[in-house]
Scaffold this active site. Structure first.
Site, PDB file in Angstrom:
ATOM      1  NE  ARG A  40       1.807   1.053  -4.248  1.00 26.92           N
ATOM      2  CZ  ARG A  40       2.467   2.344  -4.626  1.00 26.92           C
ATOM      3  NH1 ARG A  40       2.473   2.696  -5.705  1.00 26.92           N
ATOM      4  NH2 ARG A  40       3.231   2.740  -3.644  1.00 26.92           N
ATOM      5  N   PRO A  41      -3.337  -2.409  -1.762  1.00 26.42           N
ATOM      6  CG  PRO A  41      -3.488  -4.460  -0.665  1.00 26.42           C
ATOM      7  CD  PRO A  41      -2.802  -3.577  -1.814  1.00 26.42           C
ATOM      8  CB  VAL A  42      -5.189   1.725   1.970  1.00 22.79           C
ATOM      9  CG1 VAL A  42      -4.436   2.311   0.700  1.00 22.79           C
ATOM     10  CG2 VAL A  42      -6.706   1.776   1.577  1.00 22.79           C
ATOM     11  CB  CYS A  49      -0.707   2.531  -9.189  1.00 23.67           C
ATOM     12  SG  CYS A  49       0.778   1.659  -8.359  1.00 23.67           S
ATOM     13  CE  LYS A  94       8.478   9.390  -5.160  1.00 20.28           C
ATOM     14  NZ  LYS A  94       7.258   8.699  -4.596  1.00 20.28           N
ATOM     15  CG  ASN A  95       8.664   7.800  -1.297  1.00 18.08           C
ATOM     16  OD1 ASN A  95       8.309   8.549  -1.857  1.00 18.08           O
ATOM     17  ND2 ASN A  95       9.342   6.362  -1.802  1.00 18.08           N
ATOM     18  CG  ASP A 130      11.198   2.956  -4.366  1.00 16.99           C
ATOM     19  OD1 ASP A 130      10.088   2.259  -4.841  1.00 16.99           O
ATOM     20  OD2 ASP A 130      10.680   3.569  -3.265  1.00 16.99           O
ATOM     21  NE  ARG A 151       3.561  10.365  -9.519  1.00 16.98           N
ATOM     22  CZ  ARG A 151       3.288   9.384  -8.879  1.00 16.98           C
ATOM     23  NH1 ARG A 151       2.837   8.389  -9.876  1.00 16.98           N
ATOM     24  NH2 ARG A 151       2.979   9.171  -7.451  1.00 16.98           N
ATOM     25  CB  ILE A 182       8.148  -4.858  -2.500  1.00 10.44           C
ATOM     26  CG1 ILE A 182       9.302  -5.277  -1.560  1.00 10.44           C
ATOM     27  CG2 ILE A 182       7.355  -3.895  -1.903  1.00 10.44           C
ATOM     28  CD1 ILE A 182       9.213  -5.476  -0.202  1.00 10.44           C
TER      29      ILE A 182
HETATM   30  N1  EPU Z   1       0.118  -3.729   1.419  1.00  9.05           N
HETATM   31  C1  EPU Z   1      -0.908  -4.311   1.792  1.00  9.05           C
HETATM   32  N2  EPU Z   1      -2.025  -3.395   2.428  1.00  9.05           N
HETATM   33  C2  EPU Z   1      -1.769  -2.361   3.040  1.00  9.05           C
HETATM   34  C3  EPU Z   1      -0.371  -1.512   2.862  1.00  9.05           C
HETATM   35  C4  EPU Z   1       0.369  -2.306   1.830  1.00  9.05           C
HETATM   36  O1  EPU Z   1      -1.234  -5.359   1.082  1.00  9.05           O
HETATM   37  O2  EPU Z   1      -2.546  -1.765   3.655  1.00  9.05           O
HETATM   38  C5  EPU Z   1       1.124  -4.251   0.570  1.00  9.05           C
HETATM   39  C6  EPU Z   1       1.582  -3.665  -0.625  1.00  9.05           C
HETATM   40  O3  EPU Z   1       0.650  -4.027  -1.820  1.00  9.05           O
HETATM   41  C7  EPU Z   1       2.933  -3.820  -0.944  1.00  9.05           C
HETATM   42  C8  EPU Z   1       3.361  -4.108   0.575  1.00  9.05           C
HETATM   43  O4  EPU Z   1       2.632  -4.149   1.307  1.00  9.05           O
HETATM   44  O5  EPU Z   1       2.993  -5.408  -1.674  1.00  9.05           O
HETATM   45  C9  EPU Z   1       4.463  -2.923   0.718  1.00  9.05           C
HETATM   46  O6  EPU Z   1       3.815  -1.748   0.365  1.00  9.05           O
HETATM   47  P1  EPU Z   1       3.989  -0.595   1.311  1.00  9.05           P
HETATM   48  O7  EPU Z   1       2.432   0.048   1.798  1.00  9.05           O
HETATM   49  O8  EPU Z   1       5.427  -0.417   2.125  1.00  9.05           O
HETATM   50  O9  EPU Z   1       4.089   0.734  -0.021  1.00  9.05           O
HETATM   51  P2  EPU Z   1       3.769   2.323   0.003  1.00  9.05           P
HETATM   52  O10 EPU Z   1       3.576   2.674   1.330  1.00  9.05           O
HETATM   53  O11 EPU Z   1       2.325   2.224  -0.771  1.00  9.05           O
HETATM   54  C10 EPU Z   1       6.089   3.279   0.025  1.00  9.05           C
HETATM   55  C11 EPU Z   1       6.823   4.283  -1.168  1.00  9.05           C
HETATM   56  C12 EPU Z   1       7.016   3.469  -2.438  1.00  9.05           C
HETATM   57  C13 EPU Z   1       8.026   2.405  -2.049  1.00  9.05           C
HETATM   58  C14 EPU Z   1       7.329   1.439  -1.266  1.00  9.05           C
HETATM   59  C15 EPU Z   1       8.029   0.235  -0.668  1.00  9.05           C
HETATM   60  C16 EPU Z   1       5.776   6.377  -0.436  1.00  9.05           C
HETATM   61  C17 EPU Z   1       5.009   7.535  -0.768  1.00  9.05           C
HETATM   62  N3  EPU Z   1       5.885   5.320  -1.378  1.00  9.05           N
HETATM   63  O12 EPU Z   1       4.836   2.971  -0.947  1.00  9.05           O
HETATM   64  O13 EPU Z   1       7.552   4.448  -3.233  1.00  9.05           O
HETATM   65  O14 EPU Z   1       8.098   1.553  -3.187  1.00  9.05           O
HETATM   66  O15 EPU Z   1       6.915   2.321  -0.088  1.00  9.05           O
HETATM   67  O16 EPU Z   1       9.189   0.721  -0.205  1.00  9.05           O
HETATM   68  O17 EPU Z   1       6.334   6.386   0.478  1.00  9.05           O
HETATM   69  C18 EPU Z   1       8.517   5.201  -5.328  1.00  9.05           C
HETATM   70  O18 EPU Z   1       9.126   6.075  -4.791  1.00  9.05           O
HETATM   71  O19 EPU Z   1       8.666   4.950  -6.705  1.00  9.05           O
HETATM   72  C19 EPU Z   1       7.437   4.228  -4.742  1.00  9.05           C
HETATM   73  C20 EPU Z   1       6.618   3.709  -5.244  1.00  9.05           C
END
Ligand code: EPU
Length: 420
Positions: free
Chosen positions: A122-124, A117, A22-23, A307, A399, A329
């Site tokens: 989960r900020p960007v 969520c 998926k990811n 995960d 999902r 995480i």
């Molecule tokens: N974070 C920030 N700012 C950002 C981005 C991330 O503070 O701009 C923080 C997040 O809040 C979190 C940490 O950084 O505390 C790591 O988050 P990450 O960005 O790595 O997570 P993600 O990219 O949103 C992906 C997977 C998740 C998986 C995580 C961690 C995808 C589509 N999703 O999420 O998958 O848990 O990496 O490995 O690749 C799942 O499949 O069930 C799932 C949630």
């Protein structure tokens, strides 16, 4: 709303075919926006998140076709819509992955903020800062991330504040079409990033270092079509192996890769499993034994994946001994714990730590899925709980798991889906 009903107590024994990841497929589908000729993607899992991504690409004006093997062919068009609406983004956070490709290829993009969520805020911000380092003007306005690069993106340097998987992917995709060299530091090292990079390389991108903390990208003018087969899903694989361990059984996972699951396999061995691996399979055999509880701390790859945390929590609930689980995480990824307690689990939570004392028996009850991996852990607990367990709100599981009840049923579980 559909439910899954499980009658616990069966020992799993058999083979299961692992689906595409998926990811990995979600970013790869978004990467097709970068190409100027058709791309076909194989080994695509049949998942709700894939359908949502296809809908999103369709809403952006891209033509997609799917054949009977679920190979998706994406035909990019010169004219695309560059606004990703809230209605689609809110149902799937990974939609933010269209931001980098749209900006790099079309010079502008507006993507609705995904918001928080169930598992955390989960900020960007890291996606935004990384794109700004490539010369983009980015504002957050009216709930949208609005990005522009009227003269195109240019290579730059960005060091991520923390390892972020989709953040690394978004900036990597943008850098592929930026003018000049981009150096990204403190990148996430997850295998799905390597899979995305390999797909981009097959499209003509020049990328080195994917899977390490430093990725260097030499921007190219155009990216072309290709055929790409998505890597196997390491989390689905791990979930079935834990199911085997909990039931004292034997599970042979095929079409997967052991090198993706080093720490998970180590923890399963610690729990008492015999593991045998080959080039495309992993076999777990418990020889009828009850697993031993294991302690673990989640952290970015190559450490223990967040995960897989919920599934191991479910195993600890019925294992012998005490296991301590630390989640580092996401701040709110313990929601399965309350539901597991409803099955009789002995869990004490202090902040981001859960101390789980294995009990001799769990007993079936109605429980509720709260997010994808939490749902998987509840299904696993249902496999060993005495009597009947009904897991409600299983749309979460659809999902990210392809036909979970059929696959578990094929291993001998008594499991069925009801429309409710
Ligand atoms: N974070 C920030 N700012 C950002 C981005 C991330 O503070 O701009 C923080 C997040 O809040 C979190 C940490 O950084 O505390 C790591 O988050 P990450 O960005 O790595 O997570 P993600 O990219 O949103 C992906 C997977 C998740 C998986 C995580 C961690 C995808 C589509 N999703 O999420 O998958 O848990 O990496 O490995 O690749 C799942 O499949 O069930 C799932 C949630």
């Amino acid at each position: 709303m559909a439910k899954i009903i499980i009658t616990g107590g069966e020992t799993l024994d058999g083979e299961v075919q692992i689906s595409g990841a998926k990811n990995a497929v979600l970013p790869i589908l978004c990467a097709t926006l970068l190409a100027d000729s058709p791309i076909s993607i194989g080994n695509v899992p049949h998942l709700h998140d894939v359908t949502t991504t296809m809908e999103l690409l369709g809403a952006l004006g891209v033509n997609l076709t799917v054949d009977e093997k679920l190979t998706i062919t994406v035909e990019p068009t010169a004219m695309v819509e560059t606004i990703a609406p809230y209605e689609l983004v809110k149902t799937m956070r990974a939609s933010i992955l269209v931001l980098g490709p749209l900006l790099a290829r079309h010079g502008h993009a507006e993507v609705s903020l995904p918001g928080g969520c169930a598992i955390g805020s989960r900020p960007v911000d890291q996606h935004i800062r990384g794109l700004q380092a490539l010369g983009a003007d980015v504002v957050v306005e009216n709930g949208f991330v609005k990005a522009r690069a009227d003269k195109g993106l240019r290579g730059g340097h960005y060091s991520f504040d923390m390892a972020t998987v989709t953040g690394t992917e978004n900036v990597l995709m943008a850098a592929a079409l930026a003018r000049g060299t981009t150096v990204l530091d403190n990148c996430a090292e997850e295998p799905e990033i390597v899979d995305l990079a390999n797909c981009l390389i097959a499209m003509g991108a020049k990328i080195e270092g994917a899977g390490t903390a430093r990725i260097v990208v030499e921007g190219v003018d155009t990216l072309h079509g290709c055929h790409y087969d998505v890597m196997p899903d390491r989390i689905e694989t791990g979930t079935f192996l834990v199911a085997g361990a909990m039931t004292g059984g034997r599970v042979l996972a095929r079409r997967t890769r052991a090198d993706l699951l080093d720490v998970v396999l180590q923890k399963l061995e610690e729990a008492g499993a015999q593991i045998n691996t080959g080039p495309d399979f992993i076999e777990l055999n418990m020889h009828g034994k009850r697993p031993k509880a294991v302690s673990l701390t989640t952290a970015p790859f190559p450490a223990f994946p967040t995960d897989m945390q919920a599934q191991f929590a479910a195993m600890n609930c019925m294992a012998s001994g005490v296991g301590v689980i630390r989640e580092t995480i996401f701040e709110n990824r313990f929601m399965h714990m309350n539901e597991l307690q409803r099955l009789g689990a002995d869990i004490q939570i202090e902040g981001n730590m859960a101390v789980i004392r294995g009990v001799e028996r769990l007993t079936g009850a109605p429980i509720m899925a709260t997010d994808l991996r939490a749902s998987a852990s509840l299904v696993l607990a249902g496999l060993v709980a005495e009597g009947e367990t009904t897991v409600d709100r299983i749309y979460h599981i659809d999902r990210g798991y392809e036909n979970i009840e059929e696959k578990l049923g094929g291993l001998g579980a008594k499991i069925r889906r009801v429309a409710s």
